[in-house]
Design an enzyme around this catalytic site. Structure first.
Site, PDB file in Angstrom:
ATOM      1  N   GLU A   1       0.863  -1.178   0.000  1.00 30.21           N
ATOM      2  CA  GLU A   1       0.000   0.000   0.000  1.00 30.21           C
ATOM      3  C   GLU A   1       0.896   1.222   0.000  1.00 30.21           C
ATOM      4  O   GLU A   1       1.747   1.369   0.873  1.00 30.21           O
ATOM      5  CB  GLU A   1      -0.822   0.041   1.294  1.00 30.21           C
ATOM      6  CG  GLU A   1      -2.240  -0.422   1.147  1.00 30.21           C
ATOM      7  CD  GLU A   1      -2.974  -0.254   2.455  1.00 30.21           C
ATOM      8  OE1 GLU A   1      -2.787   0.782   3.135  1.00 30.21           O
ATOM      9  OE2 GLU A   1      -3.714  -1.174   2.809  1.00 30.21           O
TER      10      GLU A   1
ATOM     11  N   ASP B   1      -6.030   9.331   9.633  1.00 30.83           N
ATOM     12  CA  ASP B   1      -4.739   8.797  10.055  1.00 30.83           C
ATOM     13  C   ASP B   1      -4.314   9.343  11.395  1.00 30.83           C
ATOM     14  O   ASP B   1      -4.652  10.468  11.756  1.00 30.83           O
ATOM     15  CB  ASP B   1      -3.674   9.126   9.001  1.00 30.83           C
ATOM     16  CG  ASP B   1      -3.811   8.246   7.776  1.00 30.83           C
ATOM     17  OD1 ASP B   1      -3.690   7.019   7.939  1.00 30.83           O
ATOM     18  OD2 ASP B   1      -4.075   8.778   6.684  1.00 30.83           O
TER      19      ASP B   1
END
Lengths: 264, 400
Positions: free
Chosen positions: A49, A60
């Site tokens: 990824e 995040d």
């Protein structure tokens, strides 16, 4: 058959779980990204990824946000990220690359331009964190028309009727978020993950990957027993942050091998 | 002509708005949307809301004819909707009272908020104290330094203030951090967003709670001015005070609606906070699609305004729609012009306006001069300027 599908098929035949590390493009420096990608493959990554840096990565945690900040300070945005994949593909045509990012940079360069560029660069799948299925129908059809997988997140709080809605648009694999929180949060409850992943499997034959809270080999091993793929993000990005340019590649390989050994 | 009924069930105002969030937030937003739908027309809930607006906030706020300012300009009559007279000194409290009462109904013992200048943080801490809710406020580390009196106010009110060190360390980063907290603590936490931005249902809900401002004007204007206003002017950062006064007037096409953004050093310098006026492009931030200050690769860029409350790179999606549909107009006023209007209102009317509001005042002065004397301009005087005296003094090279 897509690279993601082929990879999962091969692993399933060997009864193995995929190891999917995450790094942010351009972190710690754009010169290091392609080297890091190859190092990840050499030390056991089945797929990768690759994060597209964004100024406001609201899903995040602090570790991955700092990676975005470092990348942006190096002037790496969405276009350079795509170019880095192109460079990686010169020496690797088998490892699937999944781009992970936010909607705004993609919309800024245009959906059609984005899909066209990533197809040419050799990207295999896209996770757009803030594109739920209701808001991304046009984007998902563009991806599918170009044989690029559209990977969606499922969370511990996603209810059954919504799981169905998401799975109807998902290809490649399903990314199950193992905890309530942001990337790199507290330790995960493995019993709960087991129960939820089994529930997801009632809806789909797609492989199910698990990520967001896998921070050590022990957790990776436990998750590997349940899932088809283990995604490790913040732990790897933290290693990048704490290494210098001489130790970086070795440290990452060492960490990856620990994780790989644990899940095999 | 169809009455205005946006957003649609998915929170869209035309192409704007929507729900652009990670899957981890969807359930929390679904719950909020359902609970808001349940209570928004509930007579008991509304009675409690209006009781608190009357007795705790001090509503209705008066409308005041700024006679000396009008004479000075020599054009249209200027009226001021005095949101500065509310408890905590701005319109922000209307929304926090509404959302905190909803939090209580939903059984959430903890509320969180983001704040830029600190006004929304103070308003949230205030109502949290009033209702006995735990309160955590996220504030950019830069803003914590610039706005220390408001930080102390929030602490006096029992709130925990968390400085945000990520990104540009300002309002947008505080909003990111609050969203992260909410994802993590969703079972016991209600996120009180302070402006008409964020994912659905926030832009609609914050607008609805602030619409008390416009509804009062519809009643008050004929009483004090013998007519509805010809023009309504309000400043726009995220745009909550403007939506609050605009929304009840949207169906009345005789009323011009003008939102005033912060032009900072000037639109042409790039150092501003005016995504609508500068036409800086459409994108996705903080859960909705709207106009954004961004670079060609979609990174959000830093904004500039003398007024911390307008220093936001996006704008509420309903404003984006009102611009696109032509129902409202948007203009921008520079730091310098806003400061002039600030000093002028202090001296001519005995009112210290917030620097945010001063942008609307500067535009009103300019427009009034071009209009006949029998016409009426209504300015939303969204907040008082006591919080800004340090900023203004330092610009004037005065140390307090």
């Amino acid at each position: 058959m897509s690279r993601i599908k082929t990879t999962f098929k091969g692993l399933a035949e060997d009864k193995k779980t995929a190891l999917i590390p995450f790094i942010t493009a351009g972190d710690p420096h754009p010169d290091m990204t392609v080297k890091l990608l190859h190092a990840l493959v050499e030390s056991g990554a089945d797929m990768i990824e690759l994060g597209i840096p964004f100024s406001d990565p609201m899903a995040d945690g602090p570790v991955i946000q700092r990676a975005s900040e470092r990348a942006l300070a190096n002037n790496v945005g969405i276009n350079k990220t795509i170019n880095l994949v192109k460079d990686f593909r010169k020496d690797n045509t088998h490892t699937p690359i999944i781009l992970m990012g936010y909607a705004n940079p993609i919309e800024a360069i245009g959906l059609i331009n984005f899909v066209d560029s990533i197809k040419k660069a050799g990207v295999d799948g896209v996770i757009t964190v803030d594109y739920p299925p209701e808001e991304s129908k046009e984007f998902v059809s563009l991806l599918l028309e170009n044989d690029i997988d559209s990977v969606f997140l499922l969370s511990p709080t996603t209810e059954d009727d919504r799981i169905q809605l998401i799975i109807d648009q998902a290809t490649g694999f399903i990314y199950y978020v193992s905890l309530k929180g942001v990337t790199g949060s507290a330790n995960i409850d493995i019993e709960q993950v087991n129960e939820r992943v089994n529930n997801v499997r009632k809806f789909t034959k797609l492989p199910v990957g698990v990520g967001f809270g896998v921070r050590d080999a022990k957790t990776a091993k436990e998750v590997a027993a349940i899932a088809d793929a283990v995604v490790i993000g913040s732990r790897i990005v933290l290693e990048i942050e704490q290494s210098n340019k001489d130790t970086l590649i070795d440290n990452i390989k060492k960490l990856m091998r620990e994780m790989k050994n644990a899940i095999e | 002509m169809q009455p205005y009924d946006l957003p649609d069930q998915f929170g869209h105002f035309g192409q704007f708005g929507g729900t652009f969030v990670a899957e981890t937030l969807i359930e929390a937003l679904d719950e909020l949307r359902d609970m808001y739908a349940k209570y928004k027309d509930d007579p008991e809930f509304l009675a409690e809301f209006h009781h608190d607006l009357k007795h705790f906030v001090g509503r209705p706020s008066p409308i005041y004819f700024a006679e000396r300012l009008t004479d000075q300009i020599g054009g249209a009559k200027i009226y001021l909707k005095r949101e500065d007279l509310n408890h905590t000194g701005a319109h922000k409290v209307n929304n926090t009272v509404g959302q905190a009462l909803l939090a209580k109904r939903m059984g959430k013992p903890r509320v969180i908020a983001e704040t830029g200048a600190g006004q929304h943080g103070v308003a949230t801490a205030t109502i949290a104290a009033r209702l006995g809710l735990e309160c955590v406020v996220y504030m950019g580390a830069e803003d914590v330094k610039r706005q220390s009196p408001n930080v102390y106010r929030m602490k006096l009110l029992g709130a925990t203030v968390i400085p945000v060190e990520s990104g540009s360390k300002t309002l947008k980063d505080a909003l990111n951090e609050a969203l992260r907290d909410w994802v993590t603590n969703v079972s016991n936490t209600f996120y009180i967003i302070g402006t008409v931005a964020g994912p659905h249902p926030y832009p609609m809900m914050v607008r609805d709670f602030n619409s008390v401002v416009g509804h009062e004007c519809i009643t008050q204007m004929p009483e004090i001015a013998n007519q509805q206003p010809n023009v309504i002017i309000a400043c726009v950062g995220g745009g909550s005070n403007a939506m609050g006064i605009f929304h009840p007037y949207i169906n009345d096409k005789n009323v011009r609606l003008i939102g005033v953004e912060a032009a900072g050093d000037g639109i042409e310098t790039g150092r501003h906070a005016a995504p609508l006026t500068s036409n800086s492009g459409i994108g996705v931030l903080h859960g909705n699609r709207t106009y954004l200050m961004q670079n060609p690769e979609g990174q959000i860029i830093e904004t500039h305004s003398v007024s911390a409350g307008l220093d936001y790179p996006g704008v509420g999606p309903e404003h984006a729609w009102l611009k696109e549909s032509g129902r409202a107009e948007y203009a921008a006023v520079t730091d310098d012009d806003a400061l002039k209007a600030f000093h002028n209102l202090c001296q001519v009317e005995g009112i210290i306006p917030a620097l945010e509001t001063s942008h609307a005042l500067a535009y009103a002065e300019k427009l009034a001069a071009t209009m006949p004397k029998d016409q009426v301009i209504l300015v939303n005087l969204s907040g008082r300027g006591d919080k800004d005296i340090n900023t203004v003094a330092s610009i004037s090279n005065i140390s307090l």
